[in-house]
Scaffold this motif. Structure first.
Motif, PDB file in Angstrom:
ATOM      1  N   SER A 149       0.785  -1.317   0.029  1.00 30.69           N
ATOM      2  CA  SER A 149      -0.055   0.106  -0.085  1.00 30.69           C
ATOM      3  C   SER A 149       0.989   1.186   0.080  1.00 30.69           C
ATOM      4  O   SER A 149       0.348   2.330   0.205  1.00 30.69           O
ATOM      5  CB  SER A 149      -1.009   0.065   1.090  1.00 30.69           C
ATOM      6  N   ALA A 153      -2.734   2.550  -5.925  1.00 25.27           N
ATOM      7  CA  ALA A 153      -3.089   1.141  -6.606  1.00 25.27           C
ATOM      8  C   ALA A 153      -2.777   1.167  -8.033  1.00 25.27           C
ATOM      9  O   ALA A 153      -2.152   0.088  -8.494  1.00 25.27           O
ATOM     10  CB  ALA A 153      -4.592   0.639  -6.381  1.00 25.27           C
ATOM     11  N   TYR A 277      -5.021  -4.139  -5.774  1.00 27.14           N
ATOM     12  CA  TYR A 277      -6.333  -4.141  -5.215  1.00 27.14           C
ATOM     13  C   TYR A 277      -7.059  -4.952  -4.407  1.00 27.14           C
ATOM     14  O   TYR A 277      -7.723  -4.779  -3.586  1.00 27.14           O
ATOM     15  CB  TYR A 277      -7.506  -4.121  -6.491  1.00 27.14           C
ATOM     16  N   VAL A 278      -6.590  -6.228  -4.517  1.00 28.54           N
ATOM     17  CA  VAL A 278      -7.220  -7.166  -3.629  1.00 28.54           C
ATOM     18  C   VAL A 278      -6.183  -7.552  -2.383  1.00 28.54           C
ATOM     19  O   VAL A 278      -6.703  -7.506  -1.141  1.00 28.54           O
ATOM     20  CB  VAL A 278      -7.224  -8.680  -4.481  1.00 28.54           C
ATOM     21  N   SER A 281      -6.348  -5.034   0.405  1.00 26.96           N
ATOM     22  CA  SER A 281      -7.590  -4.515   0.661  1.00 26.96           C
ATOM     23  C   SER A 281      -8.192  -4.878   2.126  1.00 26.96           C
ATOM     24  O   SER A 281      -7.735  -5.865   2.764  1.00 26.96           O
ATOM     25  CB  SER A 281      -8.817  -5.109  -0.130  1.00 26.96           C
ATOM     26  N   ARG A 288      -9.957 -12.664   0.567  1.00 29.10           N
ATOM     27  CA  ARG A 288      -8.844 -12.208  -0.281  1.00 29.10           C
ATOM     28  C   ARG A 288      -8.158 -13.496  -0.935  1.00 29.10           C
ATOM     29  O   ARG A 288      -7.917 -13.574  -2.080  1.00 29.10           O
ATOM     30  CB  ARG A 288      -7.748 -11.297   0.523  1.00 29.10           C
TER      31      ARG A 288
END
Length: 327
Positions: A149, A153, A277-278, A281, A288
């Motif tokens: 992160s 993204a 993105y996953v 998240s 996930r």
């Protein structure tokens, strides 16, 4: 030569050529007519330039010839059919044809990575040979999770996609020399194994699996495919078989490797999107991991099930005598 009479006699042909050149679609007869008129007009321009090179006439006829030439050389409209054929036939068929190479590499390298993680976790002093206590603490507490992160993204997805595509392409290209493939794989396995071992030692093995699984299943499979296909290329000149020369075997394997390299580019894009993105998240860990596992299973079904059907169609076409491009 009477230039006015010459132009008047042939102006109808030039205008007709220009009219055909402006059309978006031509019948077969009209296309043939355009080619003939263009060839004749080039002769007319040559005659005018050599005998009475009037600048106005030369400029006007040159403009019409340019339009005619552009129309003749104009390619057909873009079609998705070749792209769909590649995605539904060529690429999965090549994956299926090379399956034993990359499935074997997947099993061996996964086992080796797991063994390295276990060894580092069972022998904490090993990690200390490469990382300081501060580095280990920062990796466990911040760096490992924060890596996913750290950037926006979309930027992160592009970065990992590019890096993974380059690494996979290097494995395929370096396969002709065999040895460099093991070096590229060794660096990647060492990094994953060392990180996993440190995380397990610190009691964060669940965090490691949560953040590596969503994208790692597909990403590492692509890398293993690149490695297997690359080694297949190298083996082609070592053991070409009784019916082909080393050159013929190498050319065939390289062509196959190029097709697979192209097909892995969008596959690695999917892996990059998962990682961006996953993986980071706020979804529950099980969700996930399930998303990553589903995408990975779908790719395996694509490669092995759809690939088997595509390869069967190719063999049937070959037996029927169709002249298909060599894969």
């Amino acid at each position: 030569m009477d230039l006015d009479a010459y132009v008047l006699e042939r102006a109808g042909e030039w205008d007709r050529m220009e009219q055909l050149a402006r059309r978006r679609r031509l019948s077969a007869a009209e296309a043939d007519e355009l080619v003939v008129l263009y060839q004749r007009a080039t002769t007319h321009l040559s005659v005018i330039r050599s005998r009475t090179p009037d600048p106005v006439v030369v400029a006007d006829l040159s403009r019409q010839l340019l339009a005619g030439r552009a129309a003749i050389n104009r390619g057909g409209r873009f079609s998705l059919r070749p792209v769909l054929h590649f995605l539904t036939d060529r690429f999965p068929a090549e994956l299926y044809r090379t399956r034993w190479w990359w499935l074997t590499m997947s099993a061996l390298l996964t086992g080796l990575t797991a063994a390295l993680i276990w060894y580092v976790a069972a022998n904490p002093d090993v990690a200390g040979m490469f990382l300081s206590d501060a580095d280990i603490a920062r990796l466990v507490e911040e760096d490992f999770v924060g890596y996913y992160s750290e950037y926006q993204a979309q930027n992160f997805a592009g970065q990992v996609w590019t890096n993974n595509a380059l690494l996979t392409a290097q494995c395929i290209a370096a396969g002709v020399l065999v040895v460099p493939v093991f070096y590229l794989l060794g660096v990647n396995i060492f990094n994953v194994g060392m990180t996993g071992g440190v995380m397990v030692t610190a009691g964060a093995g669940d965090t490691f699996l949560t953040y590596i699984s969503p994208h790692g299943l597909l990403e590492l499979t692509c890398l293993f495919i690149g490695a297997g296909v690359g080694l297949r290329i190298g083996w082609s000149w070592i053991a070409p078989g009784p019916l082909r020369t080393r050159r013929q075997s190498l050319v065939d394997r390289v062509r196959s490797g190029m097709l697979i390299a192209v097909g892995l580019v969008p596959t690695l894009l999917v892996a990059g999107l998962l990682e961006a993105y996953v993986t980071p998240s706020p979804l529950p860990p099980l969700v996930r991991i399930s998303i990553g596992a589903f995408v990975w299973a779908a790719f395996l079904a694509y490669a092995l099930l759809l690939g088997r059907s595509a390869e069967a169609r190719r063999r049937a076409d070959d037996e029927a005598g169709y002249d298909l491009p060599s894969a």
